[in-house]
Design an enzyme around this catalytic site. Sequence first.
Site, mmCIF file in Angstrom:
data_model
loop_
_atom_site.group_PDB
_atom_site.id
_atom_site.type_symbol
_atom_site.label_atom_id
_atom_site.label_comp_id
_atom_site.label_asym_id
_atom_site.label_seq_id
_atom_site.Cartn_x
_atom_site.Cartn_y
_atom_site.Cartn_z
ATOM 1 N N ASN A 14 59.253 36.501 33.890
ATOM 2 C CA ASN A 14 59.220 36.614 32.425
ATOM 3 C C ASN A 14 59.150 38.073 31.982
ATOM 4 O O ASN A 14 59.761 38.470 30.987
ATOM 5 C CB ASN A 14 58.044 35.816 31.854
ATOM 6 C CG ASN A 14 58.370 34.341 31.759
ATOM 7 O OD1 ASN A 14 59.193 33.938 30.954
ATOM 8 N ND2 ASN A 14 57.758 33.539 32.626
ATOM 9 N N LEU A 90 46.973 35.285 35.171
ATOM 10 C CA LEU A 90 46.109 34.151 35.483
ATOM 11 C C LEU A 90 44.624 34.331 35.168
ATOM 12 O O LEU A 90 43.853 33.387 35.240
ATOM 13 C CB LEU A 90 46.264 33.778 36.965
ATOM 14 C CG LEU A 90 47.671 33.330 37.379
ATOM 15 C CD1 LEU A 90 47.708 32.961 38.845
ATOM 16 C CD2 LEU A 90 48.134 32.161 36.527
ATOM 17 N N LYS A 91 44.219 35.558 34.860
ATOM 18 C CA LYS A 91 42.785 35.781 34.580
ATOM 19 C C LYS A 91 42.497 35.576 33.102
ATOM 20 O O LYS A 91 43.376 35.731 32.270
ATOM 21 C CB LYS A 91 42.430 37.214 34.952
ATOM 22 C CG LYS A 91 42.264 37.398 36.433
ATOM 23 C CD LYS A 91 40.948 38.073 36.711
ATOM 24 C CE LYS A 91 40.455 37.665 38.060
ATOM 25 N NZ LYS A 91 39.075 37.803 38.268
ATOM 26 N N ILE A 93 41.122 36.766 29.638
ATOM 27 C CA ILE A 93 40.959 38.050 28.949
ATOM 28 C C ILE A 93 39.556 38.080 28.352
ATOM 29 O O ILE A 93 39.115 37.100 27.749
ATOM 30 C CB ILE A 93 42.007 38.181 27.815
ATOM 31 C CG1 ILE A 93 43.436 38.058 28.367
ATOM 32 C CG2 ILE A 93 41.822 39.454 27.021
ATOM 33 C CD1 ILE A 93 43.981 39.271 29.025
ATOM 34 N N HIS A 109 53.019 29.766 27.945
ATOM 35 C CA HIS A 109 52.473 28.658 28.726
ATOM 36 C C HIS A 109 53.617 27.694 29.058
ATOM 37 O O HIS A 109 54.406 27.349 28.168
ATOM 38 C CB HIS A 109 51.380 27.942 27.912
ATOM 39 C CG HIS A 109 50.711 26.856 28.684
ATOM 40 N ND1 HIS A 109 49.772 27.114 29.665
ATOM 41 C CD2 HIS A 109 50.875 25.509 28.662
ATOM 42 C CE1 HIS A 109 49.373 25.969 30.194
ATOM 43 N NE2 HIS A 109 50.034 24.980 29.614
ATOM 44 N N ASP A 150 44.446 28.955 26.395
ATOM 45 C CA ASP A 150 45.577 28.212 25.808
ATOM 46 C C ASP A 150 45.260 27.606 24.441
ATOM 47 O O ASP A 150 45.734 26.520 24.104
ATOM 48 C CB ASP A 150 46.019 27.078 26.767
ATOM 49 C CG ASP A 150 46.466 27.623 28.116
ATOM 50 O OD1 ASP A 150 47.035 28.719 28.152
ATOM 51 O OD2 ASP A 150 46.230 26.944 29.124
ATOM 52 N N GLU A 179 61.716 29.457 29.289
ATOM 53 C CA GLU A 179 60.780 30.581 29.106
ATOM 54 C C GLU A 179 61.538 31.907 29.014
ATOM 55 O O GLU A 179 61.239 32.744 28.175
ATOM 56 C CB GLU A 179 59.800 30.650 30.280
ATOM 57 C CG GLU A 179 58.831 29.491 30.326
ATOM 58 C CD GLU A 179 57.799 29.678 31.424
ATOM 59 O OE1 GLU A 179 57.151 30.728 31.461
ATOM 60 O OE2 GLU A 179 57.648 28.764 32.257
#
Length: 205
Positions: A14, A90-91, A93, A109, A150, A179
């Site tokens: 992406n 993936l972490k 924030i 997502h 999310d 995406e």
Amino acid sequence: MFKIIVFVSGRGSNFKAIYSQIEAGIIKAEILGVVSNNKSCKAIDFAKEKKIKTYLLGDKSQGNEFWDFDQLAKIFQKENIDLIVLAGFLKKISEAFVNKFKQKIINIHPALLPSFGGKGMYGSHVHKAVFEAACKVSGATIHFVDEVYDNGIIIAQEAVDISDVASPEEIAEKVLKIEHNLLPKVVKKFVENKIIIIKNRVIVI
Ligand code: GRF
């Protein structure tokens, strides 16, 4: 010039989709830096190859090459960053970081939120859950980032027919295509100031 920071954790397809539209002059912006919690991922290799500044997310006690959220926030505020894009990051924030960049952080997502989101719902887990739920459509969602996984308001979504798939991997493939189209499109809208928030709904003009 409109300034972008991209956060990544893995493959970086992406990120590459955004980069190639900037390179082609379609998106009039620059990527000032790429942040990752993963030192050896393809996305970081790509950033280095393109001579984009990279930041490893971590703690200074791990070494001088690591930066924590507070330090990154200071740098990005000083640089007047316009948009932070989480592209396969993936972490979570930190809340303080989110508060410093209100409505400037977006995430992609790989499902149609608010379904199939939240903690643990990332990558193949999402597509597996969608497959197991026997959904006929899936898609991609781009949303603002708040302090909950999310959860921020939705900016854009695109759906794809998955009624003919035989595996979660096939869903992943179909969604990824979407995406790569949707994310650069939305980034371009931000650059052109065509994202408007009215009463907790996002209008893309
Ligand atoms: C994408 O499916 C994105 O939606 C999700 O993680 C994946 C990252 O892929 N958040 P890539 O690293 O951009 O190739």
